[in-house]
Design an enzyme around this catalytic site. Structure first.
Site, mmCIF file in Angstrom:
data_model
loop_
_atom_site.group_PDB
_atom_site.id
_atom_site.type_symbol
_atom_site.label_atom_id
_atom_site.label_comp_id
_atom_site.label_asym_id
_atom_site.label_seq_id
_atom_site.Cartn_x
_atom_site.Cartn_y
_atom_site.Cartn_z
ATOM 1 N N CYS A 71 21.009 49.541 31.287
ATOM 2 C CA CYS A 71 22.042 49.301 32.302
ATOM 3 C C CYS A 71 21.201 48.710 33.519
ATOM 4 C CB CYS A 71 22.630 50.738 32.782
ATOM 5 S SG CYS A 71 23.510 50.553 34.312
ATOM 6 N N LYS A 79 23.746 41.930 34.893
ATOM 7 C CA LYS A 79 25.380 41.118 34.832
ATOM 8 C C LYS A 79 25.980 41.075 35.857
ATOM 9 C CE LYS A 79 28.662 43.550 34.180
ATOM 10 N NZ LYS A 79 28.722 44.361 33.086
ATOM 11 N N TYR A 211 33.832 43.234 26.059
ATOM 12 C CA TYR A 211 33.327 43.086 27.241
ATOM 13 C C TYR A 211 32.327 42.081 27.690
ATOM 14 C CZ TYR A 211 34.612 48.133 28.038
ATOM 15 O OH TYR A 211 35.194 49.334 28.132
ATOM 16 N N GLU A 215 32.806 38.811 29.993
ATOM 17 C CA GLU A 215 32.108 38.538 31.029
ATOM 18 C C GLU A 215 31.286 37.657 31.274
ATOM 19 O OE1 GLU A 215 31.839 43.527 32.106
ATOM 20 O OE2 GLU A 215 30.354 42.605 31.343
ATOM 21 N N HIS A 470 48.420 48.784 54.502
ATOM 22 C CA HIS A 470 48.942 47.405 54.412
ATOM 23 C C HIS A 470 48.222 46.696 55.516
ATOM 24 C CE1 HIS A 470 52.235 44.797 54.015
ATOM 25 N NE2 HIS A 470 52.118 44.714 55.511
ATOM 26 N N GLU A 475 48.103 48.888 47.813
ATOM 27 C CA GLU A 475 49.291 49.692 48.112
ATOM 28 C C GLU A 475 50.402 49.484 46.998
ATOM 29 O OE1 GLU A 475 51.513 48.015 51.453
ATOM 30 O OE2 GLU A 475 50.666 46.413 51.442
#
Ligand code: NDP
Length: 497
Positions: A71, A79, A211, A215, A470, A475
């Site tokens: 990671c 990444k 993935y 990516e 908003h 929303e």
């Protein structure tokens, strides 16, 4: 005689024939996300902990190692830095429409970003080492392997071998990218090298629809390269909601990635002008770089697991029970090496629960339900809970589907043609929200909060009664009033496009 610990019906029982003396209470092989978390938390519970990990070279991909693991060193973190770098290209284009006069030619300096990324990784590698030492965990820089149920051997880079006994051993060695058996595959690269390329490719071919493929396709395209993405199915991202997969495909195309569905590579040939890729349709593509993003394999080969009797599954992953315990009671495993759900936060969860179970006196099983995740494409896709297809498969009653596709407010000025799409999958009988997905700017940031709602068992009614912020894209998740469709929850075969 070693001490055995068995987890049975949620109870930890210990058969302690005689109190054995061990060098460590816990020895962890692999200092990635799962290993570091498990060792620190175990030490916090009072355990004497040792951990081993290979030192890493920031550029070379020869050595798979480094405290922080995949990671931090060659995965999520570098990444994401490249995703940020690539996204800014589009932002600069949008900025012109917002009145920014960018008169000078805008150039992208790959080497500058590469060096900054490497510096950041070295910094994080240092932080992880400090986290270990601050927790009192002893770090050994070398490659670990099992010698017995309570014994590990660490080979240091100079060849010196160290041997230690431990009451418990935790395997947390992660996974590595694997290359498909294609003639000329040695002329291609994996994500390890892709994160540290000396030159930014002008032409890239990416094989895979997962993935990493998606990516990197958007990263390189965002940095100006011409990108061909080849995948075996009709759409990329098998396993994700089909409607959202189509949105990602549309966005990739919209940003200029050349999609090649139902296509794979039959041969890679090195030429004077780059690498030539031959597809199974007989097409030839010339590229500077060919990336194989065709999945990852658990790192179990060099651990001597078979000799010690640790059972592996058919993928080569360590077989564990719900508490992360292998068939050998003193040996445990967490993270990608167990091939459960190969995500950093899941490895962290498994490491935490391991420590709690073994040293915290509270046997605890990780909970894999409603784990949110994201594909950091540009724009990103993020999901939690069930896809529409999974809901249909699992439910006996009806499924209500709510969708919203809209032009994000920012695009109204910038003129960018790219819709944000959101979706809620609801159990029509109980009104419970079973799944949510979003493809659009900030999707992962928004989905983290939606995941809390799903974890709490929120109903659609509760979503509807929540007041929106908003103006925001988020929303929309609380204003999707009209059902898009209602589908019967049984009998539909799994889609596998
Ligand atoms: P994935 O398993 O996600 O995808 C592998 C892809 O390669 C699939 O599209 C698969 O096709 C294809 N493939 C496999 N073998 C071949 C072959 N021989 N020829 C052609 N295509 C092939 O793997 P990734 O490498 O993308 O990622 C590995 C794992 O790392 C992920 O599963 C995920 O757990 C983790 N990860 C998570 C990230 C995140 O959270 N954002 C980012 C990156 C990785 P098909 O669908 O047809 O089988």
């Amino acid at each position: 005689m070693s001490r055995k610990m068995l987890v049975d019906n949620g109870e930890v029982s210990q058969t302690n024939e005689e109190e054995a003396q061990y060098d460590f209470d816990l020895f962890v092989i692999g200092a990635g996300s799962g290993g570091v978390r498990a060792s620190r938390f175990s030490a916090n519970y009072g355990a004497k902990v040792g951990i081993c990990e290979l030192p890493f070279h920031p550029i070379s991909s020869e050595v798979i190692g480094g405290v922080g693991g995949t990671c931090v060193i060659r995965g999520c973190v570098p990444k994401k830095i490249l995703v940020y770098g690539a996204s800014l290209g589009g932002e600069i284009e949008d900025a012109r429409e917002y009145g920014w006069e960018l008169n000078e030619k805008v150039d992208f300096n790959w080497k500058k970003l590469l060096h900054k990324k490497t510096a950041e990784i070295l910094r994080l590698n240092g932080i992880y080492k400090r986290l270990l030492s601050n927790a009192g965990v002893k770090l050994f820089e070398g490659e670990g392997k099992l010698v017995g149920p309570n014994e590990v051997e660490v080979t240091q880079l100079d060849g010196t071998k160290l041997s230690y006994s431990a009451k418990h051993i935790l395997i947390a060695t992660g996974s590595r990218a694997h290359r498909p058996a294609i003639p000329g595959q040695e002329f291609g690269i994996t994500s390890d090298e892709a994160l540290s390329l000396e030159e930014l490719p002008k032409r890239a071919v990416v094989l895979g629809g997962g993935y990493i493929a998606v990516e990197f396709a958007t990263i390189w395209r965002g940095m100006g390269a011409s990108v061909d993405l080849l995948f075996r199915k009709e759409l990329p991202l098998r396993g994700f909601d089909d409607e959202m997969r189509a949105v990602v495909a549309r966005n990739l195309e919209g940003r200029g990635v050349n999609l090649h569905p139902r296509t794979t590579i039959t041969e890679v040939i090195k030429t004077e002008n780059g690498v030539k890729v031959i597809t199974d349709h007989g097409e030839e593509l010339l590229a500077d770089v060919v990336l194989f993003a065709t999945g990852r394999s658990p790192n179990t080969k060099r651990l001597n697991l078979e000799a010690v009797g640790v059972e592996l599954d058919q993928t080569g992953a360590v077989k564990v029970d719900e508490y992360s315990q292998t068939n050998i009671p003193s040996i445990w495993a967490v993270g990608d090496v167990t091939n459960r759900m190969n995500l950093t936060p899941v490895a962290l969860m498994e490491g935490t629960f391991f420590a709690k179970t073994v040293f915290g006196g509270q046997p605890s099983k990780p909970d894999y339900k409603d784990i949110p995740y994201a594909v950091f494409s540009i724009p990103p896709l993020s999901v939690v809970g069930l896809s529409e297809e999974q809901a249909i498969e699992q439910a006996n009653g009806d499924i209500s589907v709510f969708t919203s596709s809209f032009n994000p407010m920012k695009n109204t000025i910038s003129g960018r043609q790219e819709k944000t799409v959101m979706k809620l999958v609801v159990d029509a009988e109980t009104n419970k929200v079973l799944g949510a997905s979003m493809c659009g700017p900030d999707a992962p940031e928004i989905m983290q909060g939606i995941a809390v709602a799903l974890k709490c068992g929120a109903t659609k009614e509760q979503f509807d009664s929540t007041v929106g912020i908003h103006p925001s894209a988020a929303e929309e998740f609380v204003t999707m009033r009209t059902e898009s469709r209602r589908v019967s929850g049984s009998g539909k075969p799994k889609t596998n496009l």
